[in-house]
Design a protein around this motif. Sequence first.
Motif, PDB file in Angstrom:
ATOM      1  N   GLU A   1      42.290  37.293  44.541  1.00 54.40           N
ATOM      2  CA  GLU A   1      42.694  36.181  43.513  1.00 54.40           C
ATOM      3  C   GLU A   1      41.358  35.779  42.954  1.00 54.40           C
ATOM      4  N   THR A   2      41.578  35.288  41.580  1.00 59.78           N
ATOM      5  CA  THR A   2      40.351  35.009  40.603  1.00 59.78           C
ATOM      6  C   THR A   2      40.782  33.639  40.161  1.00 59.78           C
ATOM      7  N   ARG A   3      39.992  32.531  40.127  1.00 58.80           N
ATOM      8  CA  ARG A   3      40.055  31.506  39.648  1.00 58.80           C
ATOM      9  C   ARG A   3      39.033  31.368  38.565  1.00 58.80           C
ATOM     10  N   SER A   4      39.457  31.195  37.413  1.00 58.90           N
ATOM     11  CA  SER A   4      38.563  31.306  35.926  1.00 58.90           C
ATOM     12  C   SER A   4      38.659  29.949  35.382  1.00 58.90           C
ATOM     13  N   PHE A   5      37.494  29.728  34.777  1.00 55.14           N
ATOM     14  CA  PHE A   5      37.060  28.432  33.967  1.00 55.14           C
ATOM     15  C   PHE A   5      36.071  28.613  32.996  1.00 55.14           C
ATOM     16  N   GLU A   6      35.811  27.632  32.155  1.00 50.02           N
ATOM     17  CA  GLU A   6      34.795  27.671  31.249  1.00 50.02           C
ATOM     18  C   GLU A   6      33.290  28.177  31.906  1.00 50.02           C
ATOM     19  N   LYS A   7      32.688  28.944  31.804  1.00 47.00           N
ATOM     20  CA  LYS A   7      31.378  29.286  32.145  1.00 47.00           C
ATOM     21  C   LYS A   7      31.519  29.786  33.616  1.00 47.00           C
ATOM     22  N   GLY A   8      32.647  30.017  34.191  1.00 48.80           N
ATOM     23  CA  GLY A   8      32.272  30.549  35.518  1.00 48.80           C
ATOM     24  C   GLY A   8      33.854  31.046  36.069  1.00 48.80           C
ATOM     25  N   LYS A   9      33.616  31.679  37.203  1.00 51.16           N
ATOM     26  CA  LYS A   9      34.746  32.088  38.001  1.00 51.16           C
ATOM     27  C   LYS A   9      34.528  31.962  39.584  1.00 51.16           C
ATOM     28  N   PHE A  10      35.565  31.895  40.373  1.00 55.58           N
ATOM     29  CA  PHE A  10      35.684  32.016  41.720  1.00 55.58           C
ATOM     30  C   PHE A  10      36.641  32.936  42.130  1.00 55.58           C
ATOM     31  N   GLU A  11      36.146  33.997  42.752  1.00 51.26           N
ATOM     32  CA  GLU A  11      36.908  35.170  43.281  1.00 51.26           C
ATOM     33  C   GLU A  11      37.099  34.991  44.670  1.00 51.26           C
ATOM     34  N   LEU A  12      38.447  35.156  45.319  1.00 45.46           N
ATOM     35  CA  LEU A  12      38.722  34.839  46.747  1.00 45.46           C
ATOM     36  C   LEU A  12      39.090  36.584  47.270  1.00 45.46           C
ATOM     37  N   VAL A  13      38.593  36.639  48.446  1.00 47.57           N
ATOM     38  CA  VAL A  13      39.207  37.693  49.428  1.00 47.57           C
ATOM     39  C   VAL A  13      39.876  37.189  50.543  1.00 47.57           C
ATOM     40  N   HIS A  14      40.910  37.385  51.300  1.00 49.53           N
ATOM     41  CA  HIS A  14      41.505  36.850  52.197  1.00 49.53           C
ATOM     42  C   HIS A  14      41.479  38.016  53.410  1.00 49.53           C
ATOM     43  N   LEU A  15      40.976  37.729  54.563  1.00 47.07           N
ATOM     44  CA  LEU A  15      41.154  38.416  55.366  1.00 47.07           C
ATOM     45  C   LEU A  15      40.639  37.901  56.949  1.00 47.07           C
ATOM     46  N   GLY A  16      41.452  38.418  58.144  1.00 45.14           N
ATOM     47  CA  GLY A  16      41.141  37.956  59.315  1.00 45.14           C
ATOM     48  C   GLY A  16      41.446  36.621  59.610  1.00 45.14           C
ATOM     49  N   GLY A  17      42.579  35.877  58.667  1.00 39.06           N
ATOM     50  CA  GLY A  17      42.589  34.725  58.741  1.00 39.06           C
ATOM     51  C   GLY A  17      41.838  33.639  57.772  1.00 39.06           C
ATOM     52  N   MET A  18      40.844  34.437  57.487  1.00 32.71           N
ATOM     53  CA  MET A  18      40.012  33.523  56.696  1.00 32.71           C
ATOM     54  C   MET A  18      39.900  33.722  54.893  1.00 32.71           C
ATOM     55  N   THR A  19      39.408  32.858  54.244  1.00 33.08           N
ATOM     56  CA  THR A  19      39.412  32.920  52.925  1.00 33.08           C
ATOM     57  C   THR A  19      38.080  32.843  52.494  1.00 33.08           C
ATOM     58  N   ILE A  20      37.271  33.820  51.773  1.00 30.59           N
ATOM     59  CA  ILE A  20      35.939  33.846  51.460  1.00 30.59           C
ATOM     60  C   ILE A  20      35.933  33.767  50.033  1.00 30.59           C
ATOM     61  N   GLY A  21      34.953  32.845  49.380  1.00 27.41           N
ATOM     62  CA  GLY A  21      34.913  33.098  47.997  1.00 27.41           C
ATOM     63  C   GLY A  21      33.428  33.437  47.513  1.00 27.41           C
ATOM     64  N   ARG A  22      33.514  33.880  46.290  1.00 31.88           N
ATOM     65  CA  ARG A  22      32.434  34.080  45.463  1.00 31.88           C
ATOM     66  C   ARG A  22      32.179  33.331  44.316  1.00 31.88           C
ATOM     67  N   ALA A  23      31.357  32.526  44.092  1.00 32.16           N
ATOM     68  CA  ALA A  23      31.214  31.682  42.647  1.00 32.16           C
ATOM     69  C   ALA A  23      30.259  32.368  41.853  1.00 32.16           C
TER      70      ALA A  23
END
Length: 119
Positions: free
Chosen positions: A14-36
Amino acid sequence: MYEVILKRFEKPDETRSFEKGKFELVHLGGMTIGRATYQPGWKWSEHIGRATGAKSCTVEHVGMVISGKATAAMDDGRVIEMKAGDVFYIAPGHDSWVVGDEPYVSLHMLGASDYASRK
């Protein structure tokens, strides 16, 4: 059999996009990890908070700065600067913004599923 899951932020779930940025998510092993990834000039209260009507971020964060610099300005007046290599915990009740001319990139191990969500 032991399971192995490999994912990359180049193909996030999943990618959450907004002005001047984005937050990308990966789901694995019951966790959600994000990259801002935030561009110079990005500020939470302007580019995320304004759309939700929130005055400060209510998400608890645990993560690591990969590159660039940003601040965390707590509602109680404390301001800290985070830079590449810093591992951070930030409690709910803060604003944040990019410092300098370099994009800011961080990984989020806690709080990623709720961050910048349009719930």
